[in-house]
Design an enzyme around this catalytic site. Structure first.
Site, short mmCIF file in Angstrom:
data_model
loop_
_atom_site.label_atom_id
_atom_site.label_comp_id
_atom_site.label_asym_id
_atom_site.label_seq_id
_atom_site.Cartn_x
_atom_site.Cartn_y
_atom_site.Cartn_z
N PRO A 54 1.10 -0.90 -0.18
CA PRO A 54 -0.05 -0.27 -0.24
C PRO A 54 0.79 1.13 0.32
O PRO A 54 0.67 2.51 -1.07
CB PRO A 54 -0.89 -0.40 1.05
CG PRO A 54 -0.77 -1.50 1.15
CD PRO A 54 0.18 -2.03 1.15
N SER A 72 6.05 2.35 -6.92
CA SER A 72 7.23 2.30 -7.28
C SER A 72 8.18 2.78 -6.73
O SER A 72 9.53 2.06 -7.25
CB SER A 72 6.64 4.16 -8.16
OG SER A 72 5.46 4.34 -9.22
N TRP A 122 -1.90 -5.28 -4.64
CA TRP A 122 -2.04 -5.45 -6.33
C TRP A 122 -1.21 -6.46 -6.72
O TRP A 122 -0.22 -5.84 -7.46
CB TRP A 122 -1.53 -3.62 -7.04
CG TRP A 122 -2.55 -2.52 -6.47
CD1 TRP A 122 -3.60 -2.57 -6.32
CD2 TRP A 122 -2.02 -1.94 -5.80
NE1 TRP A 122 -4.44 -1.47 -6.20
CE2 TRP A 122 -3.06 -0.62 -5.32
CE3 TRP A 122 -0.39 -1.45 -4.84
CZ2 TRP A 122 -3.05 0.25 -3.94
CZ3 TRP A 122 -0.44 -0.67 -3.82
CH2 TRP A 122 -1.86 0.42 -3.57
N GLY A 172 -16.13 4.47 -32.89
CA GLY A 172 -16.98 4.95 -32.92
C GLY A 172 -17.66 4.36 -31.67
O GLY A 172 -16.88 4.09 -30.97
N GLU A 211 5.29 -2.98 -13.53
CA GLU A 211 6.44 -3.37 -13.30
C GLU A 211 7.67 -1.69 -13.46
O GLU A 211 8.21 -1.82 -14.55
CB GLU A 211 6.73 -3.92 -14.47
CG GLU A 211 6.19 -5.92 -14.09
CD GLU A 211 6.48 -6.63 -15.13
OE1 GLU A 211 7.78 -7.13 -15.68
OE2 GLU A 211 5.81 -7.27 -15.79
#
Length: 390
Positions: free
Chosen positions: A136, A140, A165, A346, A370
């Site tokens: 959490p 990065s 994640w 569209g 990553e």
């Protein structure tokens, strides 16, 4: 073979993979439940020999990878594999990549006992792997991870904290887990552990994400690990993580190129047959120029991915920079191409079940995982300034 062209055997292999993905893997993917591990799909990847190149650089089984191991080997072979699968079936590509991320540390750093217990089942697709790095408060900035590995005797620890994640969580059979064994030491105080999913104190919950692949959170409540669970060496786990990420980073770009190529092909077909303003959509200069731009950017990204992978296979010194450039360009390009494809199709492209609706959801995540695009730019800049004239 140069970094900028494929030989006939490689071209034929890619074509075979696209057909295989369309005819054998897509039906399995369509039967899967979004957000859940599709075990029949993972097992099919193993039976076809497509998981072998992730770990040992050679195929296994009786599939196309086993028949052409020299084509399937190395970083370039992995890129061709991921791009070809992504073009026809993103679910198959993602299942393959997640298996590689989770199990590659075992192949590269595992003890003989760890490799014997887990590598063969992972290669065969019978054991699902997961790479548990993000938290959490540490996405990065991976060196800031806080999952605690507190000493518990001479050669054991207790893991306490969270991971978030994590692809294939909470359904994986084993996890490569990165935990802090030395507080305050940054990247130098992290250890990698192989943690079976049934270890006491380990629980998980699924997360409902935009992308349909399985992803979840893990909770560690005093999970016991010992020296036999260490991957590599204590306090050297960051090397395990970076070695794995550097191995797969160029091929994330290949995944993106595969999606961009699929969106481009769909756009070519649609604009060639769609009636508009007294002619075909492709006859409008604005449309034709847009498609030309999509094709040019896709090809540029493909070439950079191939060049980075070939450089990795040759052991060249600037791998970190080239891999970061390849991932950055390819993932940003794929986002552009898929978005442009949606615009040219569209409203029909936004209908649930349309190829482009699927790609639109899939294409966003690779710019984050990553190493986000911003992280890739930081890596590139750091490498540039560290060079001879930096």
């Amino acid at each position: 073979m140069t970094a900028f062209s494929l030989n006939p055997e490689q071209i034929a292999w890619c074509a075979e993979l696209r057909t295989l993905a369309d005819e054998r893997l897509r039906p399995l993917a369509e039967k899967g439940e979004p957000g859940r591990v599709n075990r029949p799909l993972v097992e099919a990847l193993g039976e076809l020999g497509l998981l072998g190149p992730l770990f040992a650089g050679e195929g296994s089984g009786t599939g196309p990878a086993s028949r052409t191991p020299h084509v399937a080997s190395g970083a370039l072979g992995l890129c061709l594999l991921r791009e070809s699968l992504a073009h026809a079936c993103t679910e198959a590509e993602t299942a393959l990549a997640l298996q590689g991320l989770g199990a590659h540390p075992v192949a590269a750093f595992g003890s003989p006992r760890q490799r014997e217990q887990w590598l063969a089942p992972a290669r065969a697709g019978r054991a699902v792997a997961a790479f548990a790095l993000s938290e959490p408060g540490a996405g990065s900035d991976a060196a800031a991870l806080a999952l605690s590995a507190a000493p518990d005797g001479a050669s054991s620890w207790r893991l306490t904290g969270e991971k978030c994640w994590i692809s294939n969580a909470p359904e994986a059979d084993f996890y490569t887990v990165f935990a802090r064994t030395t507080p305050g030491a940054g990247a130098r105080g992290v250890t990698a552990f192989l943690v079976p999913a049934d270890r006491a104190g380990l629980t998980g919950t699924p997360l409902d994400m935009l992308s349909p692949h399985p992803i979840g959170a893990l909770a560690f409540d005093g999970v016991t690990v010992t020296g036999e669970d260490v991957l590599g060496e204590p306090d050297r786990g960051f090397r395990v993580a970076m070695t794995t990420l550097n191995r797969f980073r160029p091929s994330v770009g290949a995944f993106a190129v595969g999606m961009a190529a699929a969106a481009l092909d769909a756009t070519l077909a649609h604009t060639a047959r769609r009636d508009a303003f007294g002619g075909k959509l492709k006859d409008l200069q604005a449309v034709a120029h847009q498609v030309a731009e999509m094709a040019t950017r896709t090809e540029a990204a493909r070439l950079m991915v191939y060049a980075a992978a070939a450089a990795y296979d040759r052991g060249e010194p600037d791998i970190a920079q080239r891999a970061a450039m390849a991932k950055l360009l390819a993932t940003e390009t794929a986002q552009y191409v898929v978005d442009a494809a949606v615009q040219l199709h569209g409203a029909r492209a936004l209908q649930r079940g349309h190829l482009l609706e699927h790609l639109y959801r899939e294409v966003r995540a690779p710019r984050i995982y990553e190493g986000a695009s911003e992280v890739q730019r930081s890596i590139i800049a750091k490498e540039l300034y560290a060079g001879p004239s930096g």
